[in-house]
Motif scaffolding. Structure first.
Motif, PDB file in Angstrom:
ATOM      1  N   SER A  31      43.068  45.939  51.311  1.00  0.00           N
ATOM      2  CA  SER A  31      43.988  46.078  52.438  1.00  0.00           C
ATOM      3  C   SER A  31      45.191  45.143  52.326  1.00  0.00           C
ATOM      4  CB  SER A  31      43.258  45.843  53.757  1.00  0.00           C
ATOM      5  OG  SER A  31      42.881  44.491  53.878  1.00  0.00           O
ATOM      6  N   VAL A  32      45.055  44.038  51.601  1.00  0.00           N
ATOM      7  CA  VAL A  32      46.187  43.137  51.428  1.00  0.00           C
ATOM      8  C   VAL A  32      46.950  43.421  50.141  1.00  0.00           C
ATOM      9  CG1 VAL A  32      45.161  41.304  52.816  1.00  0.00           C
ATOM     10  CG2 VAL A  32      44.801  41.330  50.339  1.00  0.00           C
ATOM     11  N   GLY A  33      46.599  44.503  49.475  1.00  0.00           N
ATOM     12  CA  GLY A  33      47.325  44.912  48.283  1.00  0.00           C
ATOM     13  C   GLY A  33      46.804  44.310  46.998  1.00  0.00           C
ATOM     14  N   GLY A  34      45.617  43.754  47.024  1.00  0.00           N
ATOM     15  CA  GLY A  34      45.045  43.166  45.824  1.00  0.00           C
ATOM     16  C   GLY A  34      44.356  44.201  44.964  1.00  0.00           C
ATOM     17  N   SER A  35      43.787  43.748  43.881  1.00  0.00           N
ATOM     18  CA  SER A  35      43.071  44.615  42.956  1.00  0.00           C
ATOM     19  C   SER A  35      41.663  44.078  42.774  1.00  0.00           C
ATOM     20  CB  SER A  35      43.791  44.661  41.609  1.00  0.00           C
ATOM     21  OG  SER A  35      43.024  45.371  40.676  1.00  0.00           O
ATOM     22  N   LEU A  36      40.708  44.984  42.681  1.00  0.00           N
ATOM     23  CA  LEU A  36      39.330  44.580  42.455  1.00  0.00           C
ATOM     24  C   LEU A  36      39.072  44.294  40.979  1.00  0.00           C
ATOM     25  CD1 LEU A  36      37.454  47.050  44.791  1.00  0.00           C
ATOM     26  CD2 LEU A  36      38.004  44.669  45.209  1.00  0.00           C
ATOM     27  N   ILE A  37      39.964  44.769  40.112  1.00  0.00           N
ATOM     28  CA  ILE A  37      39.836  44.538  38.670  1.00  0.00           C
ATOM     29  C   ILE A  37      40.919  43.544  38.265  1.00  0.00           C
ATOM     30  CG2 ILE A  37      39.895  45.584  36.383  1.00  0.00           C
ATOM     31  CD1 ILE A  37      39.081  48.215  37.720  1.00  0.00           C
ATOM     32  N   THR A  38      40.503  42.350  37.888  1.00  0.00           N
ATOM     33  CA  THR A  38      41.439  41.287  37.539  1.00  0.00           C
ATOM     34  C   THR A  38      41.775  41.354  36.055  1.00  0.00           C
ATOM     35  OG1 THR A  38      40.417  39.906  39.211  1.00  0.00           O
ATOM     36  CG2 THR A  38      41.785  38.802  37.597  1.00  0.00           C
ATOM     37  N   PRO A  39      43.038  41.276  35.709  1.00  0.00           N
ATOM     38  CA  PRO A  39      43.390  41.212  34.281  1.00  0.00           C
ATOM     39  C   PRO A  39      42.783  39.972  33.624  1.00  0.00           C
ATOM     40  CG  PRO A  39      45.347  41.548  35.633  1.00  0.00           C
ATOM     41  CD  PRO A  39      44.208  41.272  36.563  1.00  0.00           C
ATOM     42  N   ALA A  40      42.439  40.078  32.355  1.00  0.00           N
ATOM     43  CA  ALA A  40      41.795  38.969  31.658  1.00  0.00           C
ATOM     44  C   ALA A  40      42.675  37.730  31.635  1.00  0.00           C
ATOM     45  CB  ALA A  40      41.437  39.399  30.234  1.00  0.00           C
ATOM     46  N   GLY A  41      43.991  37.900  31.605  1.00  0.00           N
ATOM     47  CA  GLY A  41      44.905  36.766  31.568  1.00  0.00           C
ATOM     48  C   GLY A  41      44.857  35.917  32.820  1.00  0.00           C
ATOM     49  N   ALA A  42      44.449  36.494  33.939  1.00  0.00           N
ATOM     50  CA  ALA A  42      44.361  35.728  35.178  1.00  0.00           C
ATOM     51  C   ALA A  42      43.123  34.835  35.172  1.00  0.00           C
ATOM     52  CB  ALA A  42      44.330  36.661  36.381  1.00  0.00           C
ATOM     53  N   LEU A  43      42.069  35.281  34.508  1.00  0.00           N
ATOM     54  CA  LEU A  43      40.848  34.484  34.445  1.00  0.00           C
ATOM     55  C   LEU A  43      40.911  33.446  33.337  1.00  0.00           C
ATOM     56  CD1 LEU A  43      38.158  37.253  34.988  1.00  0.00           C
ATOM     57  CD2 LEU A  43      38.982  35.601  36.634  1.00  0.00           C
ATOM     58  N   TRP A  44      41.371  33.856  32.180  1.00  0.00           N
ATOM     59  CA  TRP A  44      41.492  32.971  31.019  1.00  0.00           C
ATOM     60  C   TRP A  44      42.911  33.073  30.488  1.00  0.00           C
ATOM     61  CZ3 TRP A  44      37.102  36.287  31.220  1.00  0.00           C
ATOM     62  CH2 TRP A  44      35.931  35.624  31.531  1.00  0.00           C
ATOM     63  N   PRO A  45      43.816  32.185  30.905  1.00  0.00           N
ATOM     64  CA  PRO A  45      45.218  32.262  30.494  1.00  0.00           C
ATOM     65  C   PRO A  45      45.409  32.258  28.979  1.00  0.00           C
ATOM     66  CG  PRO A  45      44.964  30.708  32.282  1.00  0.00           C
ATOM     67  CD  PRO A  45      43.576  31.119  31.865  1.00  0.00           C
ATOM     68  N   ALA A  46      44.479  31.698  28.227  1.00  0.00           N
ATOM     69  CA  ALA A  46      44.607  31.655  26.774  1.00  0.00           C
ATOM     70  C   ALA A  46      44.544  33.066  26.182  1.00  0.00           C
ATOM     71  CB  ALA A  46      43.506  30.783  26.167  1.00  0.00           C
ATOM     72  N   LEU A  47      43.901  34.000  26.885  1.00  0.00           N
ATOM     73  CA  LEU A  47      43.793  35.374  26.378  1.00  0.00           C
ATOM     74  C   LEU A  47      45.073  36.158  26.587  1.00  0.00           C
ATOM     75  CD1 LEU A  47      40.197  36.323  27.574  1.00  0.00           C
ATOM     76  CD2 LEU A  47      40.905  35.617  25.298  1.00  0.00           C
ATOM     77  N   ALA A  48      45.968  35.667  27.429  1.00  0.00           N
ATOM     78  CA  ALA A  48      47.192  36.398  27.740  1.00  0.00           C
ATOM     79  C   ALA A  48      48.268  36.217  26.666  1.00  0.00           C
ATOM     80  CB  ALA A  48      47.734  35.959  29.083  1.00  0.00           C
ATOM     81  N   VAL A  49      47.988  35.413  25.659  1.00  0.00           N
ATOM     82  CA  VAL A  49      48.985  35.118  24.620  1.00  0.00           C
ATOM     83  C   VAL A  49      49.223  36.334  23.763  1.00  0.00           C
ATOM     84  CG1 VAL A  49      49.479  33.701  22.597  1.00  0.00           C
ATOM     85  CG2 VAL A  49      48.384  32.701  24.608  1.00  0.00           C
TER      86      VAL A  49
END
Length: 49
Positions: A31-49
């Motif tokens: 309802s607040v516009g979020g997502s139930l599936i989080t991108p991996a980069g949000a959990l582990w920033p090292a993976l977003a490279v």
């Protein structure tokens, strides 16, 4: 069916509470516009490279 003095909580009450809590949490996130599936980069920033 229940004995006098039996203060234990039935397992199905716990399961119902968990399902309701997860469902309400999902509704709030969506309802607040979020997502139930989080991108991996949000959990582990090292993976977003």
């Amino acid at each position: 069916m229940s004995e006098a003095g039996n203060d234990s909580v039935p397992v199905w009450w716990i399961l119902v509470f968990i399902v309701l809590a997860l469902g309400l949490g999902a509704i709030v996130v969506l309802s607040v516009g979020g997502s139930l599936i989080t991108p991996a980069g949000a959990l582990w920033p090292a993976l977003a490279v």
